[in-house]
Write a protein that holds these residues in place. Sequence first.
Motif, PDB file in Angstrom:
ATOM      1  N   PRO A 119      -6.404  22.373  38.384  1.00  0.00           N
ATOM      2  CA  PRO A 119      -6.591  22.907  39.719  1.00  0.00           C
ATOM      3  C   PRO A 119      -6.519  24.374  40.131  1.00  0.00           C
ATOM      4  N   GLU A 120      -5.412  24.898  39.325  1.00  0.00           N
ATOM      5  CA  GLU A 120      -5.246  26.406  39.519  1.00  0.00           C
ATOM      6  C   GLU A 120      -6.123  27.148  38.581  1.00  0.00           C
ATOM      7  N   ALA A 121      -6.876  26.292  37.552  1.00  0.00           N
ATOM      8  CA  ALA A 121      -7.727  26.964  36.803  1.00  0.00           C
ATOM      9  C   ALA A 121      -9.035  27.251  37.630  1.00  0.00           C
ATOM     10  N   ILE A 122      -9.381  26.292  38.529  1.00  0.00           N
ATOM     11  CA  ILE A 122     -10.561  26.305  39.341  1.00  0.00           C
ATOM     12  C   ILE A 122     -10.429  27.328  40.514  1.00  0.00           C
ATOM     13  N   ARG A 123      -9.012  27.137  41.072  1.00  0.00           N
ATOM     14  CA  ARG A 123      -8.865  28.162  42.234  1.00  0.00           C
ATOM     15  C   ARG A 123      -8.976  29.799  41.611  1.00  0.00           C
ATOM     16  N   ALA A 124      -8.458  29.996  40.533  1.00  0.00           N
ATOM     17  CA  ALA A 124      -8.273  31.421  40.030  1.00  0.00           C
ATOM     18  C   ALA A 124      -9.897  31.888  39.569  1.00  0.00           C
ATOM     19  N   THR A 125     -10.469  30.881  39.017  1.00  0.00           N
ATOM     20  CA  THR A 125     -12.053  31.261  38.724  1.00  0.00           C
ATOM     21  C   THR A 125     -12.639  31.434  40.158  1.00  0.00           C
ATOM     22  N   LEU A 126     -12.681  30.929  41.150  1.00  0.00           N
ATOM     23  CA  LEU A 126     -13.251  30.971  42.260  1.00  0.00           C
ATOM     24  C   LEU A 126     -12.658  32.351  43.176  1.00  0.00           C
ATOM     25  N   LEU A 127     -11.467  32.736  42.854  1.00  0.00           N
ATOM     26  CA  LEU A 127     -11.067  33.782  43.721  1.00  0.00           C
ATOM     27  C   LEU A 127     -11.722  35.263  43.766  1.00  0.00           C
ATOM     28  N   ASP A 128     -11.936  35.665  44.984  1.00  0.00           N
ATOM     29  CA  ASP A 128     -12.493  36.975  45.088  1.00  0.00           C
ATOM     30  C   ASP A 128     -14.041  37.107  44.544  1.00  0.00           C
ATOM     31  N   ARG A 129     -14.679  35.748  44.726  1.00  0.00           N
ATOM     32  CA  ARG A 129     -16.049  35.937  44.330  1.00  0.00           C
ATOM     33  C   ARG A 129     -17.006  36.337  45.466  1.00  0.00           C
ATOM     34  N   ARG A 130     -16.506  36.388  46.639  1.00  0.00           N
ATOM     35  CA  ARG A 130     -17.302  36.623  47.814  1.00  0.00           C
ATOM     36  C   ARG A 130     -16.953  37.798  48.287  1.00  0.00           C
ATOM     37  N   ARG A 131     -17.929  38.904  48.567  1.00  0.00           N
ATOM     38  CA  ARG A 131     -17.564  40.088  49.578  1.00  0.00           C
ATOM     39  C   ARG A 131     -17.752  39.592  50.914  1.00  0.00           C
ATOM     40  N   LYS A 132     -17.378  40.465  51.808  1.00  0.00           N
ATOM     41  CA  LYS A 132     -17.307  40.371  53.259  1.00  0.00           C
ATOM     42  C   LYS A 132     -18.572  39.705  53.914  1.00  0.00           C
ATOM     43  N   ASP A 133     -19.682  40.648  53.144  1.00  0.00           N
ATOM     44  CA  ASP A 133     -20.968  40.255  53.651  1.00  0.00           C
ATOM     45  C   ASP A 133     -21.674  38.833  52.987  1.00  0.00           C
ATOM     46  N   GLY A 134     -20.813  38.130  52.252  1.00  0.00           N
ATOM     47  CA  GLY A 134     -21.322  36.740  51.683  1.00  0.00           C
ATOM     48  C   GLY A 134     -21.945  36.880  50.469  1.00  0.00           C
ATOM     49  N   THR A 135     -22.150  38.134  49.667  1.00  0.00           N
ATOM     50  CA  THR A 135     -22.631  38.236  48.493  1.00  0.00           C
ATOM     51  C   THR A 135     -21.471  37.784  47.381  1.00  0.00           C
ATOM     52  N   ILE A 136     -22.199  36.883  46.503  1.00  0.00           N
ATOM     53  CA  ILE A 136     -21.390  36.399  45.360  1.00  0.00           C
ATOM     54  C   ILE A 136     -21.321  37.430  44.131  1.00  0.00           C
ATOM     55  N   THR A 137     -20.025  37.701  43.538  1.00  0.00           N
ATOM     56  CA  THR A 137     -20.225  38.703  42.517  1.00  0.00           C
ATOM     57  C   THR A 137     -19.603  38.143  41.473  1.00  0.00           C
ATOM     58  N   PHE A 138     -20.013  38.706  40.107  1.00  0.00           N
ATOM     59  CA  PHE A 138     -19.447  38.538  39.087  1.00  0.00           C
ATOM     60  C   PHE A 138     -18.247  39.656  38.622  1.00  0.00           C
ATOM     61  N   ASP A 139     -17.675  39.416  37.471  1.00  0.00           N
ATOM     62  CA  ASP A 139     -16.375  40.415  36.984  1.00  0.00           C
ATOM     63  C   ASP A 139     -17.160  41.558  36.570  1.00  0.00           C
ATOM     64  N   GLU A 140     -18.166  41.388  35.749  1.00  0.00           N
ATOM     65  CA  GLU A 140     -18.642  42.598  35.171  1.00  0.00           C
ATOM     66  C   GLU A 140     -20.318  42.413  35.479  1.00  0.00           C
ATOM     67  N   MET A 141     -21.017  43.379  35.996  1.00  0.00           N
ATOM     68  CA  MET A 141     -22.580  43.406  36.198  1.00  0.00           C
ATOM     69  C   MET A 141     -23.182  44.816  35.694  1.00  0.00           C
ATOM     70  N   ARG A 142     -23.837  44.453  34.598  1.00  0.00           N
ATOM     71  CA  ARG A 142     -24.720  45.390  34.097  1.00  0.00           C
ATOM     72  C   ARG A 142     -26.337  45.015  34.267  1.00  0.00           C
ATOM     73  N   ILE A 143     -26.660  44.079  35.161  1.00  0.00           N
ATOM     74  CA  ILE A 143     -27.878  43.613  35.284  1.00  0.00           C
ATOM     75  C   ILE A 143     -28.339  43.810  36.811  1.00  0.00           C
ATOM     76  N   SER A 144     -29.507  44.333  36.853  1.00  0.00           N
ATOM     77  CA  SER A 144     -29.809  44.601  38.593  1.00  0.00           C
ATOM     78  C   SER A 144     -30.040  43.237  39.288  1.00  0.00           C
ATOM     79  N   ASP A 145     -29.919  43.399  40.648  1.00  0.00           N
ATOM     80  CA  ASP A 145     -30.156  42.106  41.419  1.00  0.00           C
ATOM     81  C   ASP A 145     -31.491  41.852  41.341  1.00  0.00           C
ATOM     82  N   GLU A 146     -32.432  42.995  41.245  1.00  0.00           N
ATOM     83  CA  GLU A 146     -33.936  42.923  41.124  1.00  0.00           C
ATOM     84  C   GLU A 146     -34.174  42.004  39.864  1.00  0.00           C
TER      85      GLU A 146
END
Length: 613
Positions: free
Chosen positions: A265-292
């Motif tokens: 349960p903790e592994a799932i919780r931690a993996t999902l932590l802070d994945r969404r910004r206030k505007d609802g956008t889902i984020t990765f940990d590191e991102m070097r690919i454009s949304d486009e």
Amino acid sequence: MCGIIGVVGSSDTLATLLEGLARLEYRGYDSAGIALVRPGETWRARIASGTESVQALKVECELAPSGFASGIGHTRWATHGAPEAINAHPHLDCSGNIAIIHNGIIENHTELQEQLESRGHLFNSLTDSEVLAHLIEESRAKGLELMEAVRESLLLVRGAFAVAAMDATEADVIVAARRISPLIVGTAPGVTYLASDIPAILDRATAFYAVNDDEIVRLGPEGFRAIDLEGSPVRLHQLSIDWDLETAEKGGHEDFMSKEINEQPEAIRATLLDRRRKDGTITFDEMRISDEELREVKRVVIVAAGTSHHAGQVAKYAIERWAKVGVDVDISSEYRYRDPIVEVGTLVIGVSQSGETIDTIQAIREAKRRGARVVGVSNIVGSSLARESDAVIYTRAGLEVSVASTKAFVAQVAALEVLALRLAQLRETLPPHDVDALFKGLNHVAKQVGRALERRAHVEDVAKQLLGSRDFFFIGRHVGFPTSLEGALKLKELSYLHAEGYPAGELKHGPLALIEPGVVVVAVTTDLFLHEKMLSNLAEVKARGATVVAVATDDDETIDALADYVLRVPATEPLFTPMVDVVPLQIFAYAMAKGLGRNVDRPRNLAKTVTVE
Ligand code: F6R
């Protein structure tokens, strides 16, 4: 495979090496050894005692002389040369002054050995690794410093290596280098360490650094310096580590596997932590690919091995359903050699708990070479997979020590479903309120996994009643199919019993011929889309005398008539069910293995991180 460790400048060399090797046993444990080096003297101990090698080495080392500030150690998973003491590392050169340890495979060792023997070198083992000791010996004989000698030697070898070398004529120096096989360096005031993996030196070093491919590091008590294979200075990347040692220990459980099953349960919780910004956008940990680029993805290819491959298979259903893009799931060891097609718009997802599985690393390298963009899903911050991917989602499952993967699987499914939702968001294939609802549902899964864990005693009881069985078929439909594959893999690797996973609909195309009294069919029946079809498949095996064990939701009243044993789980959204349904299957495999007296943390013939092809 194999674990390596080294220390220079320590007042506690022997204990550092032995403790570190015990924490590296998951990388291999068929033999173990250390070498202690001081000016003019090399002391070596090696032992091959199967799964107890490190323990036996400790006993052997009670005879070790004191006063050595530097040493290296190795725990082995045999590739070339049987798991016997003569093949255990460290290996020495002809003079006995130079000691080396090696993880990886020197592919051109036969030809190198022939050349070295023709120049008078005597070999004492059947390993590919020993050539390194003799090559370094030749370079040292030319008057080169140890670092230069290692560099010159490595220019001659092909293959994979994490290697460390010491020389009693240049004591208090270790030279280490890496290509493909993992290697990190750690520092503390007056002491410098190297290891295959962080837990080995977690409580001793205060700063940690990743060594990249074709980098060579010279470690001394005062610190380290690094060069590349051309001899130019390089800077090592510092890692930020937030584990404490307790995470690396059993936390009161009988074994690591039991602890890790409970941590899900903790592994799932931690993996999902802070994945969404206030505007609802889902984020990765590191991102070097454009949304486009993500929006324009035309095809997804998932490459992974073993349990990670099963998580990838679950993700196929989620990505296709939510993001409406076609997904192929490839066994990573097959991908690279198949001349894979990578068209414009191909996104490759590499999934690896360790982030070091050589098949998966080579698969993503091949994909990149052919122009794909790569997302890595890894449990280890700064792993090779993470460093070489264009974007990363970390599964924050914490350290997984038991060889069989458990918490990493549920965390991988959670991370991959986050990725699927991000693709759906960008491609607008799901309305925002559906993304919202699914994301909230995903967050709820940890609780349902917790409730599944509460039923442990019942699953153990069922396992006890089936202890005499020898043949198991795990069947499921839709995401119940990869869950079945995972249930079968857990049972076979832990208990050494014959177990196969099948899509339930495929049974009648052949395997049904094997169903007879005494065979156990474990059916994942929670997928609500195809429940009735699953019931028909169960009726078919029941009619042929199989014993049926069903994983079913709490509210399923139809199952009792068909199943001999029912393992109940809380109901959840169909695409989330693998994270919940796998729990009774893990506990079942664990209990069967325990009942048969197996070592659940260290199944025979296996190692945690597979760094050889
Ligand atoms: C099975 C198991 C292995 C790993 C596989 C990939 O329980 O642990 O099948 O899943 O070796 O390892 P990673 O995920 O580190 O690439």
